[in-house]
Design an enzyme around this catalytic site. Structure first.
Site, PDB file in Angstrom:
ATOM      1  N   SER A 143       0.836  -1.190   0.000  1.00 22.34           N
ATOM      2  CA  SER A 143       0.000   0.000   0.000  1.00 22.34           C
ATOM      3  C   SER A 143       0.874   1.243   0.000  1.00 22.34           C
ATOM      4  O   SER A 143       2.018   1.216   0.467  1.00 22.34           O
ATOM      5  CB  SER A 143      -0.901   0.015   1.238  1.00 22.34           C
ATOM      6  OG  SER A 143      -0.135   0.309   2.403  1.00 22.34           O
ATOM      7  N   ASP A 144       0.346   2.332  -0.534  1.00 23.38           N
ATOM      8  CA  ASP A 144       0.963   3.611  -0.246  1.00 23.38           C
ATOM      9  C   ASP A 144       0.750   3.873   1.240  1.00 23.38           C
ATOM     10  O   ASP A 144      -0.079   3.243   1.889  1.00 23.38           O
ATOM     11  CB  ASP A 144       0.349   4.718  -1.109  1.00 23.38           C
ATOM     12  CG  ASP A 144       1.296   5.888  -1.318  1.00 23.38           C
ATOM     13  OD1 ASP A 144       2.225   6.062  -0.492  1.00 23.38           O
ATOM     14  OD2 ASP A 144       1.112   6.627  -2.301  1.00 23.38           O
ATOM     15  N   TRP A 145       1.497   4.796   1.784  1.00 20.39           N
ATOM     16  CA  TRP A 145       1.519   4.979   3.243  1.00 20.39           C
ATOM     17  C   TRP A 145       0.138   5.418   3.752  1.00 20.39           C
ATOM     18  O   TRP A 145      -0.384   6.447   3.357  1.00 20.39           O
ATOM     19  CB  TRP A 145       2.599   5.976   3.611  1.00 20.39           C
ATOM     20  CG  TRP A 145       3.923   5.327   3.917  1.00 20.39           C
ATOM     21  CD1 TRP A 145       4.733   5.596   4.989  1.00 20.39           C
ATOM     22  CD2 TRP A 145       4.592   4.288   3.193  1.00 20.39           C
ATOM     23  NE1 TRP A 145       5.855   4.793   4.963  1.00 20.39           N
ATOM     24  CE2 TRP A 145       5.789   3.973   3.883  1.00 20.39           C
ATOM     25  CE3 TRP A 145       4.299   3.564   2.043  1.00 20.39           C
ATOM     26  CZ2 TRP A 145       6.688   3.000   3.454  1.00 20.39           C
ATOM     27  CZ3 TRP A 145       5.182   2.592   1.598  1.00 20.39           C
ATOM     28  CH2 TRP A 145       6.363   2.316   2.299  1.00 20.39           C
ATOM     29  N   PHE A 146      -0.454   4.567   4.603  1.00 20.95           N
ATOM     30  CA  PHE A 146      -1.807   4.744   5.130  1.00 20.95           C
ATOM     31  C   PHE A 146      -2.854   4.592   4.025  1.00 20.95           C
ATOM     32  O   PHE A 146      -3.979   5.063   4.169  1.00 20.95           O
ATOM     33  CB  PHE A 146      -1.975   6.093   5.838  1.00 20.95           C
ATOM     34  CG  PHE A 146      -0.959   6.349   6.926  1.00 20.95           C
ATOM     35  CD1 PHE A 146      -1.054   5.687   8.137  1.00 20.95           C
ATOM     36  CD2 PHE A 146       0.079   7.230   6.725  1.00 20.95           C
ATOM     37  CE1 PHE A 146      -0.108   5.920   9.137  1.00 20.95           C
ATOM     38  CE2 PHE A 146       1.024   7.464   7.715  1.00 20.95           C
ATOM     39  CZ  PHE A 146       0.930   6.810   8.928  1.00 20.95           C
ATOM     40  N   GLY A 147      -2.497   3.899   2.941  1.00 20.49           N
ATOM     41  CA  GLY A 147      -3.409   3.724   1.818  1.00 20.49           C
ATOM     42  C   GLY A 147      -4.224   2.456   1.882  1.00 20.49           C
ATOM     43  O   GLY A 147      -4.962   2.149   0.951  1.00 20.49           O
TER      44      GLY A 147
END
Length: 807
Positions: free
Chosen positions: A213-217
């Site tokens: 995931s992208d960060w916090f995605g």
């Protein structure tokens, strides 16, 4: 492995690592941000120094796949110097809109050019055992509401435009990592999109790497695991950990699917060598001479000469006025997660002084181009409180060298919760001139600025969400204060964290500036009048070209257009050097002698620019993005806000496949500068086009060869571009599409032969009804030349039968 052990490596331990499993002697996997360097595990501000390479659009301008492979290999060394195993790069989203704040980080408006360059970059990186993480998969072509917005894209546009670079990365380069984007795709978050991560990526493309995931995605537990998201980042986990253990025990997630995700992670760890990497984590600043030289060479090769009335390269004598806000400030990179603490920054002024000597040069700033007030720099004391009220005794006292911070992970020596603390930052400011000064503050959190005890700027009392710090921060709040030159003033910034929307971070930036007026432009015009040549070095910076914030227009910020007009009026030999992450409107284009687009070329910026201006290096760049006359000509520009910038949570890709030059061709619009355009210090002629279509009917292959002659007096490079057009398609298709290119270097008078190969996909479109690629029977036109608008050689090939190609 126990279920808990398996689950532990499906999410991050902290911001940059995946935990070790001590029982099996499995080491930590560490990642670092890219793509124009390797920042390491520090904050976006400060930290261990790193090499800063040219940004993505600059590398896109090189049209040089072997150079991208060389840069990828050099970046692998940078990643190793930061004790990491994976680089979060390359960024390959398409330049759909000229206002996208992250265009600087991406290669091109064209999927084929983007794909070829990405393959080179990934091959170079992974050849040294460092994993690539191609991003953002998929539909992240703007930065507005990017963590929640749904990109509404038809399958044909996805297949023909937006998925092409990712497909090439998987099938040709064998990328080991893919990062899902923040946005939704047609209503579903990409991190839990079964069709995208399962059907397309794994089933059709046979991908065996990981998806992170992208960060916090990540936004769910079972949905992401089932869809194909292997790794949730960062840690500690929000959606996995005990939540995933409970989901498996409850029967919501099949243990066999967890095993698939774990095997993908272990396969990656084996590839990058982290399985048995038990060295203590250490980061170092490796300032290598060979890396310096590569960055300088790449920066010069990225520069695009847009206009030249014979004033370039600069003559060996005569006075030069160096003018503009980017002349003495080295603008080397864009903003956001790609930024890093560069080893050094060479400004254009420094580069010109080294090349020409200071005696030939004069300087005038002319105007400013900052988006925010200039960040205060100096010695600051930071008091950290383990509450959000600045109450009690500080639990830690630290120092920093500027009035800005980006707090993630370890904050206040680990003595405060990074999402629940307050801080008081104290320093001094001594103005150089007397008069009104502007004090600015913007923050992801609450912040106030006091000057000698008086509140000047308040981003606390009425804090509201703006377009800073990845859309977690406020817009800048600006107050004014009258200051006396030479007197020292105490500046105090009070900060406290607040609830975040998506990204858990705390940050602020505070600046103080003295506005420039008419007299500064008049001073610049005077310097230009007294010089033989006026170099006006202007553009934007990483405050404008940044992740998390799209541009509101493509006009040059501030009074830069006025500055160019004033200088050009008094000096016919005015040369404009542009540093931007994309096109700008140029109302002065007819009154200047030359324009050089230099982008953000990395830490060697000034040397690379000086090399091109003085003729030590050839301007080797060709535009990877069409420069429109005005922003309204761009394909994403629309009166319908759902088309751009988005409306009620949706952004609709109404233009479909007609992105970039395809759009201008479709509407018959003449751009300011076409895709693929760039001048040289020499000239080239093309001839002797030969087409071998003997295998076109049997397997779709066509080979095209032509002769290229350097007809000028200097060595130089040309980018030979080959476009394909379907003369009578049953579906709407672009007039032409780039399907092959080759960069060739030739000495004066030298002729070289270039051979370009086309396969069946070069002639195909994607059928949404059949869910396959189709090459129709009929005639196709092949056009070869030096830009999308300069295609002097053409030929036609014809098929008698149609054929279908698998996805």
């Amino acid at each position: 492995m126990t279920l808990e052990e398996k689950v532990s490596i499906l999410s991050g331990e902290d911001f940059w690592s995946v935990p070790a499993i001590e029982r099996f002697n499995i080491g930590k996997l560490r990642v670092t941000d890219g793509p124009n360097g390797a920042r390491g595990g520090g904050s976006l501000i400060g930290g261990v120094k790193s090499a800063s390479f040219p940004v993505g659009i600059a590398l896109g301008s090189t049209w040089n796949v072997p150079l991208l492979e060389e840069i990828g290999a050099a970046l692998a060394d940078e990643v190793k110097s930061k004790g990491a195993h994976m680089l979060l790069a390359p960024t390959v989203n398409i330049h759909r809109s000229v206002t996208n704040g992250r265009n600087f980080e991406c290669y091109s408006e064209d999927p084929f050019l983007t794909a070829e360059l990405a393959v080179g970059y990934i091959k170079g990186l992974q050849s040294q055992g460092i994993g690539a993480t191609i991003k953002h998969f998929v539909g992240n072509e703007s930065e507005i509401e990017r963590t929640t917005i749904s990109s509404e894209v038809g399958e044909r546009a996805l297949r023909e435009i937006y998925l092409i670079p990712f497909e090439a990365a998987v099938k040709q380069a064998g990328t080991w990592g893919v990062m899902s984007s923040y946005n939704r795709l047609n209503g579903t978050y990409t991190s839990e999109h079964n069709w995208l991560l399962g059907t397309v990526l794994r089933d059709e493309w046979d991908y065996d790497g990981i998806v992170m995931s992208d960060w916090f995605g990540s936004h769910s537990t079972a949905e992401t695991v089932i869809a194909g998201l292997d790794l949730e980042m960062p840690g500690p986990p929000r959606d996995r950990g005990q939540k995933l253990v409970d989901a498996v025990n409850a029967g919501t997630v099949d243990p066999a699917i967890v095993d698939q995700r774990v095997l993908a992670m272990l396969r990656l760890m084996e590839r990058v060598g982290s399985l048995d990497d038990h060295r203590p984590h250490a980061e170092r600043a490796d300032d290598r001479p060979e890396t310096r030289a590569l960055i300088r060479r790449a920066g010069a090769e990225a520069a695009v000469l847009l206009k030249n009335n014979g004033v370039l390269p600069l003559a060996g004598e005569g006075k030069i006025a160096v003018i503009g806000p980017n002349a003495k400030t080295a603008q080397i990179m864009g903003g956001g997660s790609a930024q890093l603490n560069a080893h050094y920054r060479i400004s254009p002024w420094q580069g010109l002084v080294s090349a020409l000597g200071e005696d030939r040069l004069s300087y005038a700033q002319g105007c400013t181009n900052e988006r925010f007030q200039p960040v205060l720099r100096g010695d600051f004391t930071v008091e950290y409180f383990d509450n959000e009220k600045l109450a009690g005794t500080p639990v830690h006292i630290g120092t920093q060298e500027e009035a800005q911070a980006f707090w993630i992970g370890n904050v206040g020596d680990g003595k405060v919760d990074p999402l629940h603390f307050s801080a008081r930052i104290t320093g001094q400011f001594t103005p150089e001139v007397s008069g009104e000064h502007r004090v600015g503050i913007y923050s992801a959190g609450f912040a106030k600025v006091f000057v000698d005890g008086k509140l000047i700027a308040d981003a606390w009392t009425d804090w509201s969400k703006g377009r800073t710090f990845f859309e977690e921060g406020s817009d800048e709040v600006v107050g004014s204060v009258t200051l006396e030159a030479g007197r020292s003033y105490e500046v105090v910034i009070e900060f406290a964290t607040k609830a975040f929307a998506t990204l858990g971070l705390a940050a602020f930036a505070c600046g103080i500036g003295h506005p420039l007026g008419d007299e500064a432009i008049a001073e610049a015009a005077l310097a230009a009048r007294d010089a033989d040549v006026a170099l006006v070095i202007i553009g934007r910076n990483g405050e404008w070209d940044t992740e998390g914030s799209d541009l509101l227009s493509i006009e040059l910020p501030g009074r830069q257009n006025e500055l160019v007009a004033a200088v050009a009026q008094v000096n016919p030999n005015t040369i404009v050097v542009l540093q931007t992450g994309g096109p700008v409107e140029m109302p002065w284009i007819g009154s200047v002698a030359a324009v050089l687009q230099a982008w953000y070329p990395g830490q060697e910026a000034g040397n690379a620019i000086a090399d091109v201006l003085t003729g030590v290096a050839e301007p080797g760049g060709r535009l990877p993005q069409t420069f429109p006359v005005r922003w309204a000509d761009n394909p994403a520009h629309s009166q319908d806000r759902e088309v751009y910038p988005g409306l009620e949570g949706k952004v609709r890709y109404e233009e479909g496949i007609f992105v970039g030059y395809r759009h201008y061709d479709r509407l018959g619009l003449t751009p300011l500068f076409p895709f693929g355009f760039g001048l040289s210090y020499t000239s080239f002629t093309l001839s002797d086009l030969v087409v071998d279509d003997s295998r076109f009917e049997s397997d779709g292959e066509v080979n095209v060869s032509l002769a290229v002659t350097n007809s000028g007096s200097r060595s130089g490079s040309a980018v030979i571009q080959l476009y394909v057009g379907d003369e009578a398609s049953s579906e709407p298709r672009p007039a032409k599409e780039l399907k092959a290119f080759h960069k060739v270097q030739l000495a004066p008078g030298e002729t070289g032969k270039v051979t370009l190969k086309l396969d069946a996909r070069s002639f195909a479109y994607f059928s949404e009804t059949g869910h396959h690629w189709v090459v129709e029977a009929g005639a196709f036109t092949l056009r070869a030349g030096l830009s999308s608008a300069d295609l002097p050689l053409s030929a036609s090939v014809e098929r008698k039968t149609s054929t279908v190609l698998p996805v």
